[in-house]
Design a protein around this motif. Sequence first.
Motif, PDB file in Angstrom:
ATOM      1  N   LEU A   1       9.254  -5.330  10.824  1.00 50.86           N
ATOM      2  CA  LEU A   1      10.064  -4.782  11.917  1.00 50.86           C
ATOM      3  C   LEU A   1      10.678  -3.469  11.452  1.00 50.86           C
ATOM      4  CD1 LEU A   1      11.264  -5.160  14.758  1.00 50.86           C
ATOM      5  CD2 LEU A   1      13.245  -6.243  13.655  1.00 50.86           C
ATOM      6  N   LEU A   2      10.396  -2.395  12.184  1.00 52.40           N
ATOM      7  CA  LEU A   2      10.943  -1.074  11.869  1.00 52.40           C
ATOM      8  C   LEU A   2      12.094  -0.777  12.813  1.00 52.40           C
ATOM      9  CD1 LEU A   2       7.563   0.902  11.626  1.00 52.40           C
ATOM     10  CD2 LEU A   2       8.695  -0.441   9.863  1.00 52.40           C
ATOM     11  N   LYS A   3      13.289  -0.609  12.258  1.00 51.38           N
ATOM     12  CA  LYS A   3      14.459  -0.236  13.050  1.00 51.38           C
ATOM     13  C   LYS A   3      14.675   1.262  12.913  1.00 51.38           C
ATOM     14  CE  LYS A   3      16.782  -4.673  13.248  1.00 51.38           C
ATOM     15  NZ  LYS A   3      18.082  -5.394  13.149  1.00 51.38           N
ATOM     16  N   ARG A   4      14.653   1.958  14.048  1.00 48.25           N
ATOM     17  CA  ARG A   4      14.661   3.413  14.059  1.00 48.25           C
ATOM     18  C   ARG A   4      16.009   3.946  14.547  1.00 48.25           C
ATOM     19  NH1 ARG A   4       9.953   5.110  17.808  1.00 48.25           N
ATOM     20  NH2 ARG A   4      10.175   7.104  16.698  1.00 48.25           N
ATOM     21  N   TYR A   5      16.318   5.164  14.172  1.00 51.47           N
ATOM     22  CA  TYR A   5      17.521   5.838  14.651  1.00 51.47           C
ATOM     23  C   TYR A   5      17.245   6.420  16.033  1.00 51.47           C
ATOM     24  CZ  TYR A   5      19.335   5.662   9.865  1.00 51.47           C
ATOM     25  OH  TYR A   5      19.781   5.249   8.635  1.00 51.47           O
ATOM     26  N   GLY A   6      18.051   6.024  17.053  1.00 53.65           N
ATOM     27  CA  GLY A   6      17.932   6.596  18.391  1.00 53.65           C
ATOM     28  C   GLY A   6      16.682   6.190  19.131  1.00 53.65           C
ATOM     29  N   ALA A   7      16.021   5.093  18.727  1.00 50.67           N
ATOM     30  CA  ALA A   7      14.810   4.621  19.397  1.00 50.67           C
ATOM     31  C   ALA A   7      14.712   3.116  19.240  1.00 50.67           C
ATOM     32  CB  ALA A   7      13.572   5.307  18.832  1.00 50.67           C
ATOM     33  N   ARG A   8      13.860   2.512  20.055  1.00 55.42           N
ATOM     34  CA  ARG A   8      13.689   1.074  19.989  1.00 55.42           C
ATOM     35  C   ARG A   8      12.972   0.658  18.699  1.00 55.42           C
ATOM     36  NH1 ARG A   8      11.517  -0.270  26.130  1.00 55.42           N
ATOM     37  NH2 ARG A   8      13.457   0.329  27.240  1.00 55.42           N
ATOM     38  N   ALA A   9      13.284  -0.552  18.248  1.00 53.77           N
ATOM     39  CA  ALA A   9      12.608  -1.086  17.069  1.00 53.77           C
ATOM     40  C   ALA A   9      11.127  -1.285  17.368  1.00 53.77           C
ATOM     41  CB  ALA A   9      13.245  -2.407  16.650  1.00 53.77           C
ATOM     42  N   VAL A  10      10.311  -1.198  16.348  1.00 53.58           N
ATOM     43  CA  VAL A  10       8.865  -1.305  16.487  1.00 53.58           C
ATOM     44  C   VAL A  10       8.364  -2.416  15.568  1.00 53.58           C
ATOM     45  CG1 VAL A  10       6.648  -0.126  16.218  1.00 53.58           C
ATOM     46  CG2 VAL A  10       8.651   1.152  17.026  1.00 53.58           C
ATOM     47  N   GLU A  11       7.515  -3.291  16.094  1.00 53.71           N
ATOM     48  CA  GLU A  11       6.905  -4.341  15.286  1.00 53.71           C
ATOM     49  C   GLU A  11       5.574  -3.863  14.717  1.00 53.71           C
ATOM     50  OE1 GLU A  11       6.522  -7.755  17.738  1.00 53.71           O
ATOM     51  OE2 GLU A  11       8.655  -8.257  17.662  1.00 53.71           O
ATOM     52  N   GLY A  12       5.209  -4.380  13.557  1.00 51.65           N
ATOM     53  CA  GLY A  12       3.945  -3.996  12.943  1.00 51.65           C
ATOM     54  C   GLY A  12       3.461  -5.043  11.965  1.00 51.65           C
ATOM     55  N   GLU A  13       2.358  -4.752  11.297  1.00 52.12           N
ATOM     56  CA  GLU A  13       1.782  -5.642  10.294  1.00 52.12           C
ATOM     57  C   GLU A  13       1.492  -4.861   9.026  1.00 52.12           C
ATOM     58  OE1 GLU A  13      -1.642  -7.437  11.953  1.00 52.12           O
ATOM     59  OE2 GLU A  13      -0.528  -8.829  13.235  1.00 52.12           O
TER      60      GLU A  13
ATOM     61  N   GLN B   1       5.918  11.970  11.194  1.00 48.02           N
ATOM     62  CA  GLN B   1       5.909  12.080   9.735  1.00 48.02           C
ATOM     63  C   GLN B   1       7.228  12.668   9.256  1.00 48.02           C
ATOM     64  OE1 GLN B   1       2.223  13.337   8.042  1.00 48.02           O
ATOM     65  NE2 GLN B   1       3.205  14.347   6.306  1.00 48.02           N
ATOM     66  N   GLY B   2       7.815  12.070   8.234  1.00 49.95           N
ATOM     67  CA  GLY B   2       9.102  12.512   7.726  1.00 49.95           C
ATOM     68  C   GLY B   2      10.282  11.795   8.357  1.00 49.95           C
ATOM     69  N   GLU B   3      10.036  10.971   9.367  1.00 44.33           N
ATOM     70  CA  GLU B   3      11.114  10.262  10.063  1.00 44.33           C
ATOM     71  C   GLU B   3      11.797   9.273   9.122  1.00 44.33           C
ATOM     72  OE1 GLU B   3      11.713   7.063  13.745  1.00 44.33           O
ATOM     73  OE2 GLU B   3       9.896   8.302  13.645  1.00 44.33           O
ATOM     74  N   LEU B   4      13.118   9.269   9.143  1.00 48.96           N
ATOM     75  CA  LEU B   4      13.896   8.307   8.368  1.00 48.96           C
ATOM     76  C   LEU B   4      14.073   7.037   9.187  1.00 48.96           C
ATOM     77  CD1 LEU B   4      16.661  10.631   6.856  1.00 48.96           C
ATOM     78  CD2 LEU B   4      14.569   9.811   5.753  1.00 48.96           C
ATOM     79  N   LEU B   5      13.843   5.897   8.577  1.00 48.20           N
ATOM     80  CA  LEU B   5      13.979   4.611   9.248  1.00 48.20           C
ATOM     81  C   LEU B   5      15.253   3.928   8.783  1.00 48.20           C
ATOM     82  CD1 LEU B   5      10.287   3.427   8.848  1.00 48.20           C
ATOM     83  CD2 LEU B   5      11.335   4.439  10.881  1.00 48.20           C
ATOM     84  N   ALA B   6      16.019   3.421   9.737  1.00 46.08           N
ATOM     85  CA  ALA B   6      17.283   2.762   9.399  1.00 46.08           C
ATOM     86  C   ALA B   6      17.043   1.523   8.551  1.00 46.08           C
ATOM     87  CB  ALA B   6      18.032   2.402  10.677  1.00 46.08           C
ATOM     88  N   GLN B   7      16.016   0.747   8.914  1.00 45.80           N
ATOM     89  CA  GLN B   7      15.678  -0.457   8.159  1.00 45.80           C
ATOM     90  C   GLN B   7      14.202  -0.789   8.341  1.00 45.80           C
ATOM     91  OE1 GLN B   7      18.342  -3.591   9.550  1.00 45.80           O
ATOM     92  NE2 GLN B   7      19.421  -3.558   7.601  1.00 45.80           N
ATOM     93  N   VAL B   8      13.611  -1.326   7.289  1.00 41.46           N
ATOM     94  CA  VAL B   8      12.286  -1.943   7.359  1.00 41.46           C
ATOM     95  C   VAL B   8      12.482  -3.390   6.913  1.00 41.46           C
ATOM     96  CG1 VAL B   8       9.924  -1.955   6.485  1.00 41.46           C
ATOM     97  CG2 VAL B   8      11.086   0.221   6.855  1.00 41.46           C
ATOM     98  N   GLN B   9      12.239  -4.326   7.817  1.00 41.24           N
ATOM     99  CA  GLN B   9      12.470  -5.738   7.527  1.00 41.24           C
ATOM    100  C   GLN B   9      11.137  -6.465   7.415  1.00 41.24           C
ATOM    101  OE1 GLN B   9      15.011  -7.110  10.705  1.00 41.24           O
ATOM    102  NE2 GLN B   9      16.831  -6.133   9.852  1.00 41.24           N
ATOM    103  N   PHE B  10      10.955  -7.252   6.336  1.00 40.12           N
ATOM    104  CA  PHE B  10       9.731  -8.005   6.121  1.00 40.12           C
ATOM    105  C   PHE B  10       9.998  -9.074   5.074  1.00 40.12           C
ATOM    106  CE2 PHE B  10       9.938  -4.593   3.109  1.00 40.12           C
ATOM    107  CZ  PHE B  10       9.411  -5.077   1.934  1.00 40.12           C
ATOM    108  N   LYS B  11       9.025  -9.925   4.857  1.00 34.84           N
ATOM    109  CA  LYS B  11       9.111 -10.933   3.802  1.00 34.84           C
ATOM    110  C   LYS B  11       8.047 -10.644   2.766  1.00 34.84           C
ATOM    111  CE  LYS B  11      11.221 -14.908   6.109  1.00 34.84           C
ATOM    112  NZ  LYS B  11      11.064 -16.349   6.439  1.00 34.84           N
TER     113      LYS B  11
END
Length: 228
Positions: free
Chosen positions: A142-154, A177-187
């Motif tokens: 799960l990618l949590k972005r600044y000023g945008a909706r979170a995005v799911e991925g694999e 490219q170069g975007e800073l992500l607030a959080q990347v959540q995974f196991k």
Amino acid sequence: MVNGETRLDKLFVDANRLTLKAACDRALQFLVKNQQNMQVLVGQPGTFMGHAALLYDDALHESLILDALTPDAANAYALAGEDLLLWTDDALPLGFQTVVVEQLIWQRFAAIRIQRPEMVFQWQRRSTLRAVVDSSNKTSVLLKRYGARAVEGECVDIGAGGMRIAITAPQDYPVTQGELLAQVQFKFQGQACSVEAKVCHLGPGILHPRRGSAVRFGVYSFARCAGG
């Protein structure tokens, strides 16, 4: 997915040989630490096939401790002086040739002492080890972005330098490219991780055709896990 014969042909070539001792040591330590399941070919040109994991790096005696082979019948061929060819059949493609020193009891279990190899072959030659995620066991991200909706991925692959992820293209603001992500959540290995990251590479790809096009990118500079 390549078959076993193709994997061997691609892995054991001079271009994949690790020439630096430090790189060989690091690869062997990776196999021991993760007790990576390895295919084992006994004898020349190959008397019996089995599989086992490396249990211990006995640097003092320049040897490795290999778990007893499965199936058990393969152990009858693993006698002192016998040639062995070992390689990973999943995750990180690594392999080496060695010789049996002795069969022994190690920590109360049957095991095989083998010579510590001078040469290790690594299919993906990188400055850091990188493991490919099994397609049947994808890691959700799960990618949590600044000023945008979170995005799911694999997760596609992961290493000490970062993670490569496939995502469905977001509907609000495109990933750049170069975007800073607030959080990347995974196991990872059962442990929940939450880290800050930066998008370093961006390119086209396909993940879920029915949900639209996808993008792949590298996420770097993560080091902290929720557990510690």
